[in-house]
Design an enzyme around this catalytic site. Structure first.
Site, PDB file in Angstrom:
ATOM      1  N   ASN A 122       3.793 -39.988  64.747  1.00  0.00           N
ATOM      2  CA  ASN A 122       4.986 -40.216  63.932  1.00  0.00           C
ATOM      3  C   ASN A 122       5.086 -39.091  62.919  1.00  0.00           C
ATOM      4  O   ASN A 122       4.114 -38.803  62.214  1.00  0.00           O
ATOM      5  CB  ASN A 122       4.890 -41.547  63.176  1.00  0.00           C
ATOM      6  CG  ASN A 122       4.944 -42.746  64.105  1.00  0.00           C
ATOM      7  OD1 ASN A 122       5.125 -42.592  65.311  1.00  0.00           O
ATOM      8  ND2 ASN A 122       4.785 -43.928  63.555  1.00  0.00           N
ATOM      9  N   HIS A 156       2.063 -53.913  63.910  1.00  0.00           N
ATOM     10  CA  HIS A 156       2.873 -53.084  63.003  1.00  0.00           C
ATOM     11  C   HIS A 156       2.900 -53.810  61.660  1.00  0.00           C
ATOM     12  O   HIS A 156       3.940 -54.245  61.192  1.00  0.00           O
ATOM     13  CB  HIS A 156       4.263 -52.865  63.591  1.00  0.00           C
ATOM     14  CG  HIS A 156       5.014 -51.707  63.005  1.00  0.00           C
ATOM     15  ND1 HIS A 156       5.544 -50.690  63.773  1.00  0.00           N
ATOM     16  CD2 HIS A 156       5.341 -51.400  61.730  1.00  0.00           C
ATOM     17  CE1 HIS A 156       6.175 -49.810  62.996  1.00  0.00           C
ATOM     18  NE2 HIS A 156       6.069 -50.234  61.743  1.00  0.00           N
ATOM     19  N   TYR A 180       7.721 -37.427  59.854  1.00  0.00           N
ATOM     20  CA  TYR A 180       8.944 -37.484  59.042  1.00  0.00           C
ATOM     21  C   TYR A 180       9.091 -36.288  58.108  1.00  0.00           C
ATOM     22  O   TYR A 180      10.199 -35.841  57.839  1.00  0.00           O
ATOM     23  CB  TYR A 180       8.967 -38.769  58.198  1.00  0.00           C
ATOM     24  CG  TYR A 180       9.174 -40.018  59.032  1.00  0.00           C
ATOM     25  CD1 TYR A 180      10.454 -40.499  59.284  1.00  0.00           C
ATOM     26  CD2 TYR A 180       8.092 -40.704  59.574  1.00  0.00           C
ATOM     27  CE1 TYR A 180      10.661 -41.634  60.054  1.00  0.00           C
ATOM     28  CE2 TYR A 180       8.288 -41.848  60.344  1.00  0.00           C
ATOM     29  CZ  TYR A 180       9.581 -42.300  60.586  1.00  0.00           C
ATOM     30  OH  TYR A 180       9.781 -43.425  61.348  1.00  0.00           O
ATOM     31  N   ARG A 240      10.762 -49.136  71.995  1.00  0.00           N
ATOM     32  CA  ARG A 240       9.456 -49.477  71.411  1.00  0.00           C
ATOM     33  C   ARG A 240       9.664 -50.569  70.371  1.00  0.00           C
ATOM     34  O   ARG A 240      10.463 -50.393  69.439  1.00  0.00           O
ATOM     35  CB  ARG A 240       8.830 -48.232  70.756  1.00  0.00           C
ATOM     36  CG  ARG A 240       7.585 -48.528  69.973  1.00  0.00           C
ATOM     37  CD  ARG A 240       6.973 -47.293  69.303  1.00  0.00           C
ATOM     38  NE  ARG A 240       5.843 -47.720  68.516  1.00  0.00           N
ATOM     39  CZ  ARG A 240       5.634 -47.410  67.239  1.00  0.00           C
ATOM     40  NH1 ARG A 240       6.443 -46.598  66.594  1.00  0.00           N
ATOM     41  NH2 ARG A 240       4.588 -47.881  66.605  1.00  0.00           N
TER      42      ARG A 240
HETATM   43  O1  IFM Z   1       9.992 -48.022  58.612  1.00  0.00           O
HETATM   44  C1  IFM Z   1       8.811 -47.312  58.759  1.00  0.00           C
HETATM   45  C2  IFM Z   1       8.037 -47.801  59.957  1.00  0.00           C
HETATM   46  O2  IFM Z   1       7.769 -49.168  59.868  1.00  0.00           O
HETATM   47  C3  IFM Z   1       6.721 -47.067  60.055  1.00  0.00           C
HETATM   48  N1  IFM Z   1       6.910 -45.656  60.023  1.00  0.00           N
HETATM   49  C4  IFM Z   1       7.747 -45.107  58.995  1.00  0.00           C
HETATM   50  C5  IFM Z   1       9.076 -45.836  58.955  1.00  0.00           C
HETATM   51  C6  IFM Z   1       9.966 -45.261  57.837  1.00  0.00           C
HETATM   52  O3  IFM Z   1       9.342 -45.396  56.602  1.00  0.00           O
END
Ligand code: IFM
Length: 475
Positions: free
Chosen positions: A300, A126, A302, A82
């Site tokens: 996404n 992005h 984290y 990606r």
């Molecule tokens: O690096 C970033 C990415 O550009 C977008 N999502 C989170 C990642 C980590 O912070």
């Protein structure tokens, strides 16, 4: 269906494994190929905005080294990659005819992937808005959404014969609220009302982008959006803390999910933000445009977020887990406090809690049972170094990804239709306001020499992909 045995965890045979990057974070070559300036060029060149004054001028020099980087992907056995297209390489001023040189660059990149048997997954946006569009008002201006529709059509027409999977926007929450409310990301504005308008115009851009892509892509192409959905937990069962969680869910998640998938902006979001805006930027017909059917939702994940209601007399927070700013990115949720979570954190200071991955995927699946999901980003930053033996030993990243993959597997077992996992990130790269100080890659980059060294996690991930799953957990 994923299966768990004593020997480990296997994922469905058609599960798509890959890694992800984004243009500004890796490409460099900021002045080449007819590229115009983006808001991140301006922002990173403004003293005090990015740690150590780092910029994306050179980054990983991927613009010149892309063939070597594709070979690296082959060594890692990546089935999918990606990446994002830099809008200012295609339309240097954000409008008008395409810069053929820019399109050709990405066509070569895509062809290089296909020749190596790697499936390209294209993100159109992005975060690198052409600076000329910011000068004309940026995302708070409605016209920016129209311009994105044009851009999507240009790229879709140029690459649609060879790219099957498309993502309109990456994490519009960051574009709107880190860019225009807390100002820790480009363009660095701290205007909460404008941030809400930006959010709506990003939604509109997504809808127009889907329409434009569908008008030029072959039938059967997959079109989606990637959201950084917040897995929000209230600190206690008290109603005021639960309401704090509801607010963050509204401004973090339902501001996107509402118009895109549920037919409109939630009433509670509009109530929470009534002191900031009357939402008159939403015009008749907008929600219908935004709600274009999707083939998949990119998620996404984290870290989880724990919140409570701020107590009387307690000062508002200047850090919300997304950098320091006097203005909260969570517009309309000023009385919400973000609770520090016990346990290990990554180099970003983000708590490590894979249970949030499972919970989030199951929540989204419960709300939209017919919508396939893909984890379009997950990964961790740690302070990696090349050791004396020339290797990069990053056991904590291996543990992080292992745990999170198991969480994805459990979500699949419980019924979530998760089609793939794209690790963030292939390479160490420009981590936005943190510059090059945070390393997310499964390949280490020496920024002086541009040498790539595959980390232990990279070789481990290669083996996971080759095995179609994880070996027995010994922890
Ligand atoms: O690096 C970033 C990415 O550009 C977008 N999502 C989170 C990642 C980590 O912070």
């Amino acid at each position: 269906m994923a299966t768990t045995t004593d020997a480990g965890r296997h994922f469905p045979p058609d599960f798509l494994w890959g890694a992800a990057t984004a243009a500004y974070q890796i490409e460099g070559a900021a002045d080449e190929g007819g590229r115009g300036p983006s808001i991140w060029d301006t922002f990173s060149h403004t003293p005090g905005r990015v740690l150590d004054g780092d910029t994306g001028d050179v980054a990983d020099d991927h613009y010149h080294r892309w063939e070597d980087d594709l070979d690296l992907m082959v060594r890692l056995g990546l089935p999918a990659y990606r990446f994002s297209i830099a809008w200012p390489r295609i339309q240097p001023d954000g409008r008008g005819a395409a810069n053929q040189f820019g399109l050709d660059h990405y066509r070569r990149l895509v062809d290089g992937l296909l020749e190596r048997g790697i499936e390209p997954i294209v993100t159109l946006y992005h975060w690198d808005l052409p600076q000329a569009l910011e000068d004309a008002g940026g995302w708070p201006a409605r016209d920016t959404a129209m311009r994105f529709g044009d851009y999507a059509e240009l790229v879709g027409a140029a690459l649609g014969d060879r790219v099957d999977r498309w993502i309109t926007l990456n994490e519009p929450w960051c574009s709107a609220f880190l860019g225009y409310a807390s100002g820790v990301h480009a363009p660095g504005r701290t205007e909460p009302a404008a941030a809400l308008a930006a959010a709506h115009h990003l939604n509109l851009a997504h809808g127009l982008g889907v329409q434009a892509l569908r008008s030029v892509l072959p039938a059967g192409s997959s079109v989606s959006i990637t959201l950084n959905l917040h897995l929000v937990r209230p600190a206690t069962d008290e109603p005021e803390d639960q309401d704090a969680a509801r607010q963050i869910d509204a401004i973090g998640n339902r501001i996107w999910l509402g118009p895109i998938l549920d037919g409109g902006y939630p009433d509670d979001l509009q109530d929470d933000t009534a002191g900031r805006t009357d939402w008159s930027f939403v015009r008749d017909g907008d929600v219908a445009m935004i709600a274009e059917p999707l083939d998949l939702l990119g998620v996404n994940y984290y870290q989880p977020t724990v919140v409570r209601r701020r107590r009387d007399g307690e000062e508002p927070q200047v850090s919300h887990g997304h950098g320091e700013s006097a203005e909260s990115p969570f517009v309309g949720a000023d009385t919400v406090a973000f609770v520090e979570q016990p346990g290990p954190v990554t180099a970003m200071g983000w708590p490590i809690d894979a249970s949030g991955m499972e919970e989030l995927l199951l929540q989204v699946h419960a709300a939209y049972p017919n919508l396939p999901l893909m984890v379009t980003e997950n990964g961790a930053a740690f302070d990696d170094e090349v050791s004396d033996d020339g290797q990069v030993h990053d056991p904590r990243r291996i543990a992080y990804v292992d745990d999170h993959l198991r969480a994805v597997g459990r979500a699949i077992d419980a019924g979530a239709d998760v089609r793939g996992y794209l690790l963030w990130s292939l390479l160490d790269n420009f981590e936005w306001a943190y510059g090059y100080s945070r390393r997310f890659g499964i390949a280490h980059v020496d920024y002086d020499t541009q040498t790539r060294t595959v980390k232990d996690s990279g070789w481990w991930y290669r083996d996971v992909i080759a095995a179609g799953g994880l070996a027995a957990h010994d922890g």
